[in-house]
Scaffold this motif. Structure first.
Motif, PDB file in Angstrom:
ATOM      1  N   ALA A 187       0.828  -1.210   0.000  1.00  0.00           N
ATOM      2  CA  ALA A 187       0.000   0.000   0.000  1.00  0.00           C
ATOM      3  C   ALA A 187       0.862   1.259   0.000  1.00  0.00           C
ATOM      4  N   LEU A 188       1.917   1.260   0.810  1.00  0.00           N
ATOM      5  CA  LEU A 188       2.778   2.442   0.903  1.00  0.00           C
ATOM      6  C   LEU A 188       3.543   2.695  -0.391  1.00  0.00           C
ATOM      7  N   VAL A 189       3.927   1.638  -1.097  1.00  0.00           N
ATOM      8  CA  VAL A 189       4.584   1.822  -2.398  1.00  0.00           C
ATOM      9  C   VAL A 189       3.653   2.570  -3.345  1.00  0.00           C
ATOM     10  N   VAL A 190       2.377   2.166  -3.370  1.00  0.00           N
ATOM     11  CA  VAL A 190       1.401   2.826  -4.243  1.00  0.00           C
ATOM     12  C   VAL A 190       1.245   4.294  -3.858  1.00  0.00           C
ATOM     13  N   ILE A 191       1.098   4.559  -2.567  1.00  0.00           N
ATOM     14  CA  ILE A 191       0.897   5.938  -2.104  1.00  0.00           C
ATOM     15  C   ILE A 191       2.099   6.811  -2.445  1.00  0.00           C
ATOM     16  N   ILE A 192       3.292   6.326  -2.173  1.00  0.00           N
ATOM     17  CA  ILE A 192       4.515   7.107  -2.417  1.00  0.00           C
ATOM     18  C   ILE A 192       4.704   7.389  -3.906  1.00  0.00           C
ATOM     19  N   VAL A 193       4.529   6.354  -4.741  1.00  0.00           N
ATOM     20  CA  VAL A 193       4.691   6.537  -6.185  1.00  0.00           C
ATOM     21  C   VAL A 193       3.631   7.490  -6.724  1.00  0.00           C
ATOM     22  N   THR A 194       2.385   7.338  -6.255  1.00  0.00           N
ATOM     23  CA  THR A 194       1.300   8.212  -6.706  1.00  0.00           C
ATOM     24  C   THR A 194       1.612   9.673  -6.394  1.00  0.00           C
ATOM     25  N   LEU A 195       2.041   9.940  -5.183  1.00  0.00           N
ATOM     26  CA  LEU A 195       2.364  11.316  -4.800  1.00  0.00           C
ATOM     27  C   LEU A 195       3.545  11.850  -5.606  1.00  0.00           C
ATOM     28  N   GLY A 196       4.558  10.995  -5.806  1.00  0.00           N
ATOM     29  CA  GLY A 196       5.711  11.428  -6.585  1.00  0.00           C
ATOM     30  C   GLY A 196       5.344  11.795  -8.006  1.00  0.00           C
ATOM     31  N   ILE A 197       4.541  10.943  -8.655  1.00  0.00           N
ATOM     32  CA  ILE A 197       4.119  11.209 -10.041  1.00  0.00           C
ATOM     33  C   ILE A 197       3.236  12.450 -10.099  1.00  0.00           C
ATOM     34  N   LYS A 198       2.323  12.578  -9.136  1.00  0.00           N
ATOM     35  CA  LYS A 198       1.369  13.685  -9.160  1.00  0.00           C
ATOM     36  C   LYS A 198       2.060  15.031  -9.078  1.00  0.00           C
ATOM     37  N   PHE A 199       3.118  15.119  -8.271  1.00  0.00           N
ATOM     38  CA  PHE A 199       3.731  16.421  -8.020  1.00  0.00           C
ATOM     39  C   PHE A 199       5.009  16.685  -8.808  1.00  0.00           C
ATOM     40  N   PHE A 200       5.601  15.649  -9.383  1.00  0.00           N
ATOM     41  CA  PHE A 200       6.855  15.857 -10.097  1.00  0.00           C
ATOM     42  C   PHE A 200       6.777  15.517 -11.582  1.00  0.00           C
ATOM     43  N   ALA A 201       5.612  15.059 -12.038  1.00  0.00           N
ATOM     44  CA  ALA A 201       5.409  14.785 -13.465  1.00  0.00           C
ATOM     45  C   ALA A 201       4.427  15.800 -14.022  1.00  0.00           C
ATOM     46  N   ARG A 202       4.271  15.797 -15.334  1.00  0.00           N
ATOM     47  CA  ARG A 202       3.361  16.740 -15.985  1.00  0.00           C
ATOM     48  C   ARG A 202       2.508  15.999 -17.009  1.00  0.00           C
ATOM     49  N   GLY A 203       1.450  16.666 -17.455  1.00  0.00           N
ATOM     50  CA  GLY A 203       0.631  16.163 -18.557  1.00  0.00           C
ATOM     51  C   GLY A 203      -0.050  14.840 -18.257  1.00  0.00           C
ATOM     52  N   MET A 204       0.063  13.909 -19.225  1.00  0.00           N
ATOM     53  CA  MET A 204      -0.650  12.645 -19.140  1.00  0.00           C
ATOM     54  C   MET A 204      -0.213  11.836 -17.923  1.00  0.00           C
ATOM     55  N   MET A 205       1.070  11.849 -17.590  1.00  0.00           N
ATOM     56  CA  MET A 205       1.550  11.081 -16.446  1.00  0.00           C
ATOM     57  C   MET A 205       0.955  11.595 -15.145  1.00  0.00           C
ATOM     58  N   SER A 206       0.900  12.904 -14.993  1.00  0.00           N
ATOM     59  CA  SER A 206       0.331  13.473 -13.773  1.00  0.00           C
ATOM     60  C   SER A 206      -1.149  13.138 -13.655  1.00  0.00           C
ATOM     61  N   ALA A 207      -1.870  13.188 -14.777  1.00  0.00           N
ATOM     62  CA  ALA A 207      -3.302  12.878 -14.769  1.00  0.00           C
ATOM     63  C   ALA A 207      -3.562  11.429 -14.389  1.00  0.00           C
ATOM     64  N   ALA A 208      -2.622  10.547 -14.710  1.00  0.00           N
ATOM     65  CA  ALA A 208      -2.791   9.112 -14.442  1.00  0.00           C
ATOM     66  C   ALA A 208      -1.959   8.660 -13.241  1.00  0.00           C
ATOM     67  N   ALA A 209      -1.720   9.562 -12.293  1.00  0.00           N
ATOM     68  CA  ALA A 209      -0.814   9.262 -11.177  1.00  0.00           C
ATOM     69  C   ALA A 209      -1.256   8.047 -10.375  1.00  0.00           C
ATOM     70  N   VAL A 210      -2.548   7.948 -10.069  1.00  0.00           N
ATOM     71  CA  VAL A 210      -3.033   6.812  -9.271  1.00  0.00           C
ATOM     72  C   VAL A 210      -2.863   5.514 -10.052  1.00  0.00           C
ATOM     73  N   LEU A 211      -3.186   5.544 -11.336  1.00  0.00           N
ATOM     74  CA  LEU A 211      -3.044   4.347 -12.164  1.00  0.00           C
ATOM     75  C   LEU A 211      -1.584   3.892 -12.220  1.00  0.00           C
ATOM     76  N   ILE A 212      -0.660   4.824 -12.401  1.00  0.00           N
ATOM     77  CA  ILE A 212       0.766   4.471 -12.446  1.00  0.00           C
ATOM     78  C   ILE A 212       1.217   3.935 -11.091  1.00  0.00           C
ATOM     79  N   GLY A 213       0.728   4.557 -10.012  1.00  0.00           N
ATOM     80  CA  GLY A 213       1.051   4.072  -8.678  1.00  0.00           C
ATOM     81  C   GLY A 213       0.594   2.634  -8.473  1.00  0.00           C
ATOM     82  N   LEU A 214      -0.618   2.307  -8.948  1.00  0.00           N
ATOM     83  CA  LEU A 214      -1.125   0.937  -8.845  1.00  0.00           C
ATOM     84  C   LEU A 214      -0.292  -0.033  -9.681  1.00  0.00           C
ATOM     85  N   MET A 215       0.133   0.409 -10.865  1.00  0.00           N
ATOM     86  CA  MET A 215       0.941  -0.462 -11.722  1.00  0.00           C
ATOM     87  C   MET A 215       2.280  -0.786 -11.063  1.00  0.00           C
TER      88      MET A 215
END
Length: 447
Positions: A187-215
């Motif tokens: 669970a913590l891996v998903v949360i950490i990755v999601t937050l990282g993508i959401k705040f440090f990525a842009r565009g399509m990656m940021s919009a799909a932060a939760v999905l990338i975190g789950l992957m």
């Protein structure tokens, strides 16, 4: 300038404009990535409440519900973007399975069963449809004080689910394995990755932060040996939705609960449509667009309910996406809806999702439900916090949250009333609406 001329001229603020396919397809997929996880999560939660979710010997019905969530959110989105007669806003409105109904649906499933739930969804969809005729006249009953409170209550009521999932899921509660480091680690891996993508990525990656975190969490779970691929191998490549898959039963509590939440959902859609036109085209939504969007909400929920799908509503995260990209084309969202329907017709997609350990999903759910609560707080920021409004908020929140936390306080009531009141959402919303209507405005000047 006519709509047709503007569309040919490449006016990004015109819903009729279609960008070149090389641009339109990625933009359409981006809309789907932004809502993909949120769309199927309610189906997984209801499957768990019904007893055929994660940890069950047979999860084929859960896979079916995941697929149906994709198919009918895609169909409901087409109703919004393409439209049929008065149905549909004909704007880039993305429809998806609604979180708002979960606090009402969970007790219905646990006490009355799936047939009662889907009877309520179908009848509630009809009620929701006809709200389109009066939506403009009842909007004043739900100012930010009421809608913000309701959304906050929805988030607070669902956060418990996120923690249960992150700790290993309801089937493990009471066992030594519940809350194990392996579950919390995923669970913590998903949360950490999601937050990282959401705040440090842009565009399509940021919009799909939760999905990338789950992957990423899913890959981590594979490395831990927590994933079984048996369901994927057994799943077929194509499915046809089954009418009345889970039955149909007329249940008073289910009908009342779904209909009341439909009012909240309709107001949410009005807000989303207004946000789209304001953020994408710098104009107010027309009465025709608001009514059409509400008709599509109800029609989408009604049709989904007939095939075992949950209520649909507009997705707010996609409103922000339109403001970010500046593309108002409804045809872009239509492309995304088609991709969603195609994915829904392939059960192996649902089987892959169902093979994900519940703790991985829990990490995503913690973020999503926390964001629901945060959205409610954001709505409440528009409220003038005088003594009158503080009293309304305090009483409504205390009663709603209290009944949800101590359901046995209502053990002597009729079963129908117990189901409606222990959700917490409905009593909180009812009190807020009534108190807002009857308390004198003179208190607003008080310190």
């Amino acid at each position: 300038m006519t709509d047709e001329t503007a569309a040919k001229g490449g006016d990004l603020t015109n819903p009729e404009y279609t960008p070149p396919l090389a641009v339109a397809i990625p933009l359409g997929i981006q809309h789907i990535l932004a809502m993909f996880v949120s769309n199927f999560t309610p189906a997984i939660i209801i499957a768990g409440a019904a007893g055929f979710g994660f940890g069950s010997p047979d999860i084929s019905d859960m896979i079916y519900m995941i697929q149906i969530a994709m198919i009918f959110s895609g169909i409901a989105t087409l109703l919004q973007t393409i439209g049929v007669g008065p149905v549909g806003a004909r704007l880039p409105v993305v429809q998806g399975t609604s979180f708002a109904f979960l606090p009402v649906m969970i007790p219905i499933v646990k006490t009355s069963g799936m047939a009662a739930l889907f009877g309520g969804i179908v009848i509630g969809g009809i009620f929701h449809f006809f709200l389109g005729t009066i939506i403009g006249r009842i909007r004043y009953l739900l100012p930010p004080l009421v809608t913000g409170l309701v959304v906050l209550m929805i988030g607070l009521s669902l956060i418990r689910v996120g923690i249960q999932y992150s700790a290993g899921g309801v089937p493990l509660m009471g066992k030594p394995e519940f809350g194990g480091l392996n579950h919390w680690g995923m669970a913590l891996v998903v949360i950490i990755v999601t937050l990282g993508i959401k705040f440090f990525a842009r565009g399509m990656m940021s919009a799909a932060a939760v999905l990338i975190g789950l992957m990423v969490g899913y890959v981590f779970a594979i490395l831990l040996g927590e994933v079984s691929f048996g369901n994927i191998a057994r799943a077929s490549w194509f499915m046809v939705p089954q009418p009345m898959k889970f039955g149909f039963e007329v249940n008073v509590a289910a009908i009342i609960g779904i209909c009341l939440m439909a009012i909240v959902s309709a107001i949410e859609t009005v807000g989303d449509v207004s946000g789209i036109t304001k953020g994408g085209a710098n104009r107010e939504a027309t009465d025709k667009e608001l009514a059409g969007a509400t008709y599509a909400d109800g029609a989408g929920s009604f049709i989904a309910g007939l095939f075992g799908g949950l209520p649909n509503t507009s997705f707010s995260q996609n409103v922000g996406l339109i403001s970010m990209t500046g593309v108002m084309s409804r045809h872009v969202v239509t492309i995304g809806a088609i991709f969603l329907i195609i994915a829904g017709l392939v059960p192996k997609v649902g089987a892959v999702i169902s093979s994900m350990p519940i703790a991985v999903l829990g990490g995503g759910v913690v973020v999503m439900f926390g964001m629901v609560a945060a959205a409610g707080i954001n709505m409440l920021s528009d409220v003038k916090w005088n003594r009158r409004n503080m009293v309304i908020f305090a009483v409504s929140l205390s009663v709603g949250l209290g009944l949800q936390l101590v359901p046995d306080a209502l053990q002597h009531l009729d079963q129908t009333l117990k189901v409606l009141l222990t959700s917490g959402i409905l009593p909180a919303a009812f009190l807020a609406v009534v108190l807002n209507a009857v308390l004198p405005e003179e208190l607003e000047g008080d310190a």
